[in-house]
Design a protein around this motif. Structure first.
Motif, PDB file in Angstrom:
ATOM      1  N   ALA A   1       0.903  -4.043  -0.023  1.00 42.65           N
ATOM      2  CA  ALA A   1       0.768  -5.371   0.587  1.00 42.65           C
ATOM      3  C   ALA A   1       1.099  -6.377  -0.508  1.00 42.65           C
ATOM      4  N   ALA A   2       2.231  -7.062  -0.371  1.00 41.72           N
ATOM      5  CA  ALA A   2       2.680  -7.931  -1.468  1.00 41.72           C
ATOM      6  C   ALA A   2       3.423  -9.139  -0.929  1.00 41.72           C
ATOM      7  N   ASP A   3       3.218 -10.271  -1.605  1.00 37.91           N
ATOM      8  CA  ASP A   3       4.002 -11.482  -1.311  1.00 37.91           C
ATOM      9  C   ASP A   3       5.077 -11.625  -2.373  1.00 37.91           C
ATOM     10  N   LYS A   4       6.277 -11.202  -2.028  1.00 38.78           N
ATOM     11  CA  LYS A   4       7.400 -11.316  -2.963  1.00 38.78           C
ATOM     12  C   LYS A   4       7.986 -12.722  -2.813  1.00 38.78           C
ATOM     13  N   SER A   5       8.090 -13.440  -3.929  1.00 41.70           N
ATOM     14  CA  SER A   5       8.415 -14.863  -3.809  1.00 41.70           C
ATOM     15  C   SER A   5       9.905 -15.135  -3.633  1.00 41.70           C
ATOM     16  N   TRP A   6      10.739 -14.275  -4.187  1.00 41.22           N
ATOM     17  CA  TRP A   6      12.184 -14.465  -4.038  1.00 41.22           C
ATOM     18  C   TRP A   6      12.820 -13.086  -3.927  1.00 41.22           C
ATOM     19  N   VAL A   7      13.598 -12.844  -2.912  1.00 41.89           N
ATOM     20  CA  VAL A   7      14.410 -11.620  -2.879  1.00 41.89           C
ATOM     21  C   VAL A   7      15.829 -12.034  -2.506  1.00 41.89           C
ATOM     22  N   THR A   8      16.765 -11.808  -3.415  1.00 40.27           N
ATOM     23  CA  THR A   8      18.177 -12.076  -3.123  1.00 40.27           C
ATOM     24  C   THR A   8      18.650 -11.074  -2.067  1.00 40.27           C
ATOM     25  N   SER A   9      19.536 -11.508  -1.191  1.00 44.50           N
ATOM     26  CA  SER A   9      20.051 -10.661  -0.096  1.00 44.50           C
ATOM     27  C   SER A   9      18.921 -10.212   0.821  1.00 44.50           C
TER      28      SER A   9
ATOM     29  N   ALA B   1      15.114 -15.218  -0.335  1.00 46.37           N
ATOM     30  CA  ALA B   1      14.011 -15.659   0.516  1.00 46.37           C
ATOM     31  C   ALA B   1      12.728 -14.975   0.076  1.00 46.37           C
ATOM     32  N   PRO B   2      11.592 -15.602   0.360  1.00 49.15           N
ATOM     33  CA  PRO B   2      10.321 -14.898   0.159  1.00 49.15           C
ATOM     34  C   PRO B   2      10.178 -13.789   1.203  1.00 49.15           C
ATOM     35  N   VAL B   3       9.562 -12.703   0.796  1.00 51.23           N
ATOM     36  CA  VAL B   3       9.390 -11.556   1.709  1.00 51.23           C
ATOM     37  C   VAL B   3       7.936 -11.095   1.651  1.00 51.23           C
ATOM     38  N   ARG B   4       7.342 -10.942   2.810  1.00 53.10           N
ATOM     39  CA  ARG B   4       5.981 -10.398   2.899  1.00 53.10           C
ATOM     40  C   ARG B   4       6.084  -8.899   3.205  1.00 53.10           C
ATOM     41  N   LEU B   5       5.461  -8.106   2.364  1.00 49.47           N
ATOM     42  CA  LEU B   5       5.490  -6.653   2.569  1.00 49.47           C
ATOM     43  C   LEU B   5       4.111  -6.171   3.006  1.00 49.47           C
ATOM     44  N   ASP B   6       4.114  -5.378   4.010  1.00 48.00           N
ATOM     45  CA  ASP B   6       2.893  -4.704   4.471  1.00 48.00           C
ATOM     46  C   ASP B   6       3.352  -3.328   4.941  1.00 48.00           C
ATOM     47  N   VAL B   7       3.754  -2.503   3.981  1.00 48.36           N
ATOM     48  CA  VAL B   7       4.479  -1.273   4.330  1.00 48.36           C
ATOM     49  C   VAL B   7       3.802  -0.013   3.795  1.00 48.36           C
ATOM     50  N   GLU B   8       3.965   1.055   4.559  1.00 44.52           N
ATOM     51  CA  GLU B   8       3.523   2.365   4.064  1.00 44.52           C
ATOM     52  C   GLU B   8       4.733   3.079   3.486  1.00 44.52           C
ATOM     53  N   VAL B   9       4.542   3.621   2.290  1.00 37.68           N
ATOM     54  CA  VAL B   9       5.655   4.231   1.569  1.00 37.68           C
ATOM     55  C   VAL B   9       5.218   5.625   1.100  1.00 37.68           C
ATOM     56  N   ALA B  10       6.080   6.603   1.278  1.00 37.48           N
ATOM     57  CA  ALA B  10       5.746   7.965   0.816  1.00 37.48           C
ATOM     58  C   ALA B  10       5.789   8.015  -0.712  1.00 37.48           C
ATOM     59  N   ASP B  11       4.989   8.883  -1.284  1.00 38.28           N
ATOM     60  CA  ASP B  11       5.022   9.049  -2.751  1.00 38.28           C
ATOM     61  C   ASP B  11       6.433   9.402  -3.221  1.00 38.28           C
ATOM     62  N   GLY B  12       7.171  10.101  -2.365  1.00 39.17           N
ATOM     63  CA  GLY B  12       8.530  10.519  -2.726  1.00 39.17           C
ATOM     64  C   GLY B  12       9.530   9.366  -2.805  1.00 39.17           C
ATOM     65  N   ALA B  13       9.101   8.170  -2.432  1.00 42.35           N
ATOM     66  CA  ALA B  13       9.993   7.000  -2.553  1.00 42.35           C
ATOM     67  C   ALA B  13       9.833   6.318  -3.901  1.00 42.35           C
ATOM     68  N   ARG B  14       8.914   6.864  -4.731  1.00 40.03           N
ATOM     69  CA  ARG B  14       8.667   6.221  -6.038  1.00 40.03           C
ATOM     70  C   ARG B  14       9.752   6.601  -7.048  1.00 40.03           C
ATOM     71  N   LEU B  15      10.173   5.620  -7.837  1.00 42.60           N
ATOM     72  CA  LEU B  15      11.133   5.860  -8.918  1.00 42.60           C
ATOM     73  C   LEU B  15      10.323   6.209 -10.166  1.00 42.60           C
ATOM     74  N   GLY B  16      10.526   7.389 -10.687  1.00 38.68           N
ATOM     75  CA  GLY B  16       9.862   7.762 -11.945  1.00 38.68           C
ATOM     76  C   GLY B  16       8.405   8.137 -11.757  1.00 38.68           C
ATOM     77  N   ASP B  17       7.716   8.201 -12.919  1.00 41.07           N
ATOM     78  CA  ASP B  17       6.323   8.663 -12.926  1.00 41.07           C
ATOM     79  C   ASP B  17       5.378   7.576 -12.430  1.00 41.07           C
ATOM     80  N   ASP B  18       4.173   8.028 -12.035  1.00 40.14           N
ATOM     81  CA  ASP B  18       3.127   7.072 -11.666  1.00 40.14           C
ATOM     82  C   ASP B  18       2.843   6.173 -12.880  1.00 40.14           C
ATOM     83  N   GLY B  19       2.912   4.868 -12.676  1.00 38.87           N
ATOM     84  CA  GLY B  19       2.682   3.930 -13.786  1.00 38.87           C
ATOM     85  C   GLY B  19       3.899   3.734 -14.676  1.00 38.87           C
ATOM     86  N   GLY B  20       5.011   4.336 -14.294  1.00 35.22           N
ATOM     87  CA  GLY B  20       6.202   4.285 -15.164  1.00 35.22           C
ATOM     88  C   GLY B  20       7.142   3.127 -14.877  1.00 35.22           C
ATOM     89  N   GLY B  21       6.753   2.224 -13.976  1.00 33.49           N
ATOM     90  CA  GLY B  21       7.655   1.130 -13.601  1.00 33.49           C
ATOM     91  C   GLY B  21       7.952   0.160 -14.731  1.00 33.49           C
TER      92      GLY B  21
END
Ligand SMILES: Cc1cc2nc3c(=O)[nH]c(=O)nc-3n(C[C@H](O)[C@H](O)[C@H](O)COP(=O)(O)OP(=O)(O)OC[C@H]3O[C@@H](n4cnc5c(N)ncnc54)[C@H](O)[C@@H]3O)c2cc1C
Length: 376
Positions: free
Chosen positions: A141-149, A200-220
């Motif tokens: 659940a995140a309020d992204k303030s700017w997303v290009t495209s 544009a600002p984007v409001r996220l309220d999404v369920e995402v599988a662990d398999g959609a993560r890039l890299g290790d947990d905490g590795g962002g």
């Protein structure tokens, strides 16, 4: 890359044609992005194993600045796509990562970054949103303030603290399809410049599988610093310098062609005008050389690479503010009234230095690096 010029020559006429409408109508330049796809340039820097062209940082700088000189909005869309593609390639998500990368390389899937949040503003490295465990994945659940495209990309690379994060610098990155349930464009973009890039600002309220993560947990955070920061900063510098070049070329053409009939002379007969042009040319040439050198350092990193990356974005962004400002001054009222087309690169150029990391943050980081201090 040997055929980069040919590929650019294929795409640039379409991009130039669409530039005014992208600006005046705030219209996403669909044909221009398609031209980048058709010429293979959306896969420019992706490794060949993923279907890309395998280009390096020097190719990125050349291509992005050429696109920016033609259309600022298209160049930022392009840069966000390449930044998203490069971080995906560095740590492909287990669920469909290779397929996603093949799509990004051929231009079937346009990517972007959804990092900046309302709560931490330009400090993109520290998202305040924290994902919660949901089934076998997470709920973001995140309020992204700017997303290009925002409404045009196929995939967002989204940052959020993971459920196991113990501090603000341990984000995760996830590949989230724009059409996923719970992705909502939360406002309209009506910017000073880059008006066609559909930020544009984007409001996220999404369920995402662990398999959609890039890299290790905490590795962002490591992915942001080691991959996104160098590629995005080089590309953002290239956007700036491409816009500076467009403004300077416009100013030179205007100064050479504008007559004082009563004096039988032109604007360029005024030493003041010539000196403005000369100073801008020197500024542009110096920063172009700096950017090329930094791109070469990113291609073959050493201990000085991070300092160069930080300082180069700030330096190129600020030089472009000066050069585009001077171009407007040289063009006088004609520039102000849009007759010479310098106003578009002037306005577009005012985005680069507020795009994170902002110039001011970068001058501080660069100073810290120079003084041997920790960046954070
Ligand atoms: C056209 C455009 C497209 C964008 N596209 C994207 C995108 O696709 N994805 C994405 O994630 N984000 C995107 N952004 C967001 C961008 O990266 C920044 O996060 C945003 O511009 C910051 O605006 P703000 O008002 O929140 O800045 P603030 O953080 O409020 O900054 C205000 C001022 O404070 C200064 N400041 C802040 N921190 C420091 C510091 N530590 N040291 C010194 N000075 C500091 C800044 O330099 C700035 O001058 C985009 C922005 C623009 C303008």
């Amino acid at each position: 890359m040997e055929d980069l010029k040919d590929r650019l020559e294929q795409a640039l006429p379409v991009i130039r044609d669409g530039a005014d409408a992208a600006d005046s109508d705030a219209k996403f330049p669909t044909a221009s992005v398609q031209a980048l796809a058709d010429s293979g340039l959306l896969g420019l820097t992706l490794p060949t194993e993923f279907g890309g062209l395998g280009g390096g940082p020097v190719d990125l700088v050349e291509a992005v600045s050429a696109v920016a000189a033609a259309c600022g909005s298209t160049s930022m869309i392009y840069l966000m796509h390449l930044s998203a593609a490069m971080v995906t390639a560095a740590a492909p998500p287990p669920d469909g990562g290779e397929e996603l990368l093949a799509g990004m390389a051929e231009g079937a899937k346009l990517g972007t970054l959804a990092f900046s949040e309302k709560g931490s503003r330009s400090h993109f490295w520290a998202p305040v949103s924290k994902a919660e465990v949901a089934g076998s994945g997470v709920k973001i659940a995140a309020d992204k303030s700017w997303v290009t495209s925002a409404a045009s990309a196929d995939v967002y690379i989204v940052s959020s603290l993971g459920p196991n994060a113990t501090g603000p610098m341990e984000p995760n990155l996830y590949a989230v399809p724009r059409v996923a349930e719970g992705v909502k464009i939360a406002g309209r973009f009506d910017g000073l410049g880059l008006r066609g890039n559909d930020s544009a600002p984007v409001r996220l309220d999404v369920e995402v599988a662990d398999g959609a993560r890039l890299g290790d947990d905490g590795g962002g955070f490591a992915l942001m610093m080691q991959v996104v920061l160098p590629w995005f900063s080089l590309g953002n510098s290239a956007v700036s310098l491409g816009l500076a070049e467009a403004a300077l070329d416009g100013a030179i053409a205007h100064a050479s062609g504008s007559r004082f009939e009563h004096l039988d002379s032109s604007l360029s007969d005024l030493p003041t005008i010539r000196a403005y042009l000369a100073k801008s040319w020197t500024d542009l040439a110096a920063h172009t050389a700096l950017l090329r050198e930094t791109a070469a350092k990113v291609a073959a990193p050493d201990d000085s690479t991070m300092l160069a990356v930080l300082g180069t974005k700030a330096g190129c962004n600020e030089a472009t503010l000066r050069i585009t400002e001077t171009a407007m001054r040289v063009a006088g009222g004609a520039g102000f009234s849009k007759q010479v087309g310098i106003d578009r690169p002037y306005r577009d150029a005012r985005a680069g230095f507020v795009m994170a990391p902002t110039s001011d943050a970068l001058f501080d980081f660069t100073g810290r690096a120079l003084c041997g201090m920790d960046l954070f």
